[in-house]
Design an enzyme around this catalytic site. Sequence first.
Site, PDB file in Angstrom:
ATOM      1  N   ARG A  35       0.878  -1.127  -0.223  1.00  0.00           N
ATOM      2  CA  ARG A  35      -0.014  -0.158  -0.063  1.00  0.00           C
ATOM      3  C   ARG A  35       0.708   1.226  -0.131  1.00  0.00           C
ATOM      4  O   ARG A  35       0.312   2.392  -0.418  1.00  0.00           O
ATOM      5  CB  ARG A  35      -0.874   0.164   1.235  1.00  0.00           C
ATOM      6  CG  ARG A  35      -2.041  -0.859   0.960  1.00  0.00           C
ATOM      7  CD  ARG A  35      -3.054  -0.863   2.155  1.00  0.00           C
ATOM      8  NE  ARG A  35      -4.368  -1.741   1.698  1.00  0.00           N
ATOM      9  CZ  ARG A  35      -5.212  -2.080   2.498  1.00  0.00           C
ATOM     10  NH1 ARG A  35      -5.142  -1.490   3.562  1.00  0.00           N
ATOM     11  NH2 ARG A  35      -6.285  -2.548   2.104  1.00  0.00           N
ATOM     12  N   LYS A 198     -20.607 -17.182  -1.142  1.00  0.00           N
ATOM     13  CA  LYS A 198     -22.157 -17.061  -0.860  1.00  0.00           C
ATOM     14  C   LYS A 198     -22.677 -16.104  -2.095  1.00  0.00           C
ATOM     15  O   LYS A 198     -21.999 -15.057  -2.758  1.00  0.00           O
ATOM     16  CB  LYS A 198     -22.364 -16.183   0.272  1.00  0.00           C
ATOM     17  CG  LYS A 198     -22.203 -16.808   1.502  1.00  0.00           C
ATOM     18  CD  LYS A 198     -22.705 -16.141   2.770  1.00  0.00           C
ATOM     19  CE  LYS A 198     -22.823 -16.972   3.957  1.00  0.00           C
ATOM     20  NZ  LYS A 198     -22.891 -16.124   5.127  1.00  0.00           N
ATOM     21  N   GLY A 354     -11.130  -8.913  -2.135  1.00  0.00           N
ATOM     22  CA  GLY A 354     -11.008  -9.926  -1.250  1.00  0.00           C
ATOM     23  C   GLY A 354     -10.305 -11.015  -1.625  1.00  0.00           C
ATOM     24  O   GLY A 354      -9.127 -10.886  -1.879  1.00  0.00           O
ATOM     25  N   GLY A 377     -13.109  -3.564  -0.353  1.00  0.00           N
ATOM     26  CA  GLY A 377     -14.524  -3.001  -0.313  1.00  0.00           C
ATOM     27  C   GLY A 377     -14.871  -2.142  -1.529  1.00  0.00           C
ATOM     28  O   GLY A 377     -15.985  -2.030  -1.869  1.00  0.00           O
TER      29      GLY A 377
END
Length: 396
Positions: A35, A198, A354, A377
């Site tokens: 980062r 999911k 993710g 996100g």
Amino acid sequence: MKTVNDYNFKDKKVLVRVDFNVPQSADLKVTDNSRIQAVKPTIDKILNDGGSVILMTHLGRPKGKPSEEFSLKNIVPEIEHVLGHHVEFCSDCLGEDAQNMTGALKNGEILLLENLRFYNEEEEGNVEFAHKLAKYADAYVNDAFGTAHREHASTAVIAQFFPKTKFFGLLMAKELTAIDKVLKNGEKPVLAILGGSKVSTKITIIENMLPAVDHLIIGGGMAFTFVKALGGSIGKSLVEEDKLGLALQILEKAKAQNVKVHLPVDSVIADEFSNDADRSEVDIFDIPEEWMGMDAGEKSRKLFHDVIINSRTILWNGPIGVFEMPHFSEGTISLGDSIAEAIELGAFSLVGGGDSVAFVKQFGYEDKVSYVSTGGGAMLESLEGKELPGVKAIND
Ligand code: AMP
């Protein structure tokens, strides 16, 4: 898109919001500096123009209270190492010291302000707090893609105080360009590969992407909800019973929009959720009662390979098997190889959000794909079609 390349920062003090929310070891050393590396080009540009840089970031979740654990002091040596430049540190982002130190900053210098989240006002998006920070500088740059989906004081609210001198950093620009390359102007055929556990967490992404893609591969745990909805026997595989109807609706919508959906056709199954479980490989519509699907089988890998190498633009989000367990990582590895092959054939690929990013880093595919997003996100929300507050604030 107004970026730092559109301005000369000579003699300007520039507040640069970065995302130095880096992982640390128990003794608070930085364990992954990507980062910091990611924003070096932006900082170099400002310094090379003859300006000075005031860095601001958050680290962890200190919940509005100063603490040793979340102090940015601990990461100063690593920032200096990566930037190859001395970095002054101010032990508060507000107050007299901050005012004096920002005031005394000279061209070519870098100052790092203490963790913004030592104040609750940061996450509350407090205007007064943002205004105080804004007074330190002549210009504002947002290069914190990882927090661009937050409407915080330093990521969005502050931009209003720089109506003519607010810019995207070069990392932000790269991320936004990569997203556009997939969602808006991707060379056809465009393919989205969605895996992970999911359906419920990916549904908005799937719906938003349908108009943009020609092919959709659905893999990983969430594929079983589709297979069961289509009448398959999935044993003890992961399933969201309340999403069976939704799965069928997605398939219908895809058909109506001429999107070809590719589900796995076979599965590597296990008799328990463990790397050491007994394994077998079966038709995905025919998984025995006490077994569960853990990875894409040989035929699925081949099927996915053919779709991937015939695509020109590829988005990948989510692993297609339980890649954390070596015995069930082969399907995701094979998928990574297929994408690498497509890149060699001239395709563009974006890996975002993710666990697929974790996979790509862990298994050494970072240099074999076109772009790996730095924001989990923020990337997911972009793919869902939301305008990120940090982006809107600069564009407005
Ligand atoms: P997500 O955060 O939704 O992208 O899901 C990532 C997780 O999905 C990873 O931890 C994988 O282990 C998990 N996953 C992938 N395939 C399966 C599967 N067949 N069964 C259970 N979990 C899976």
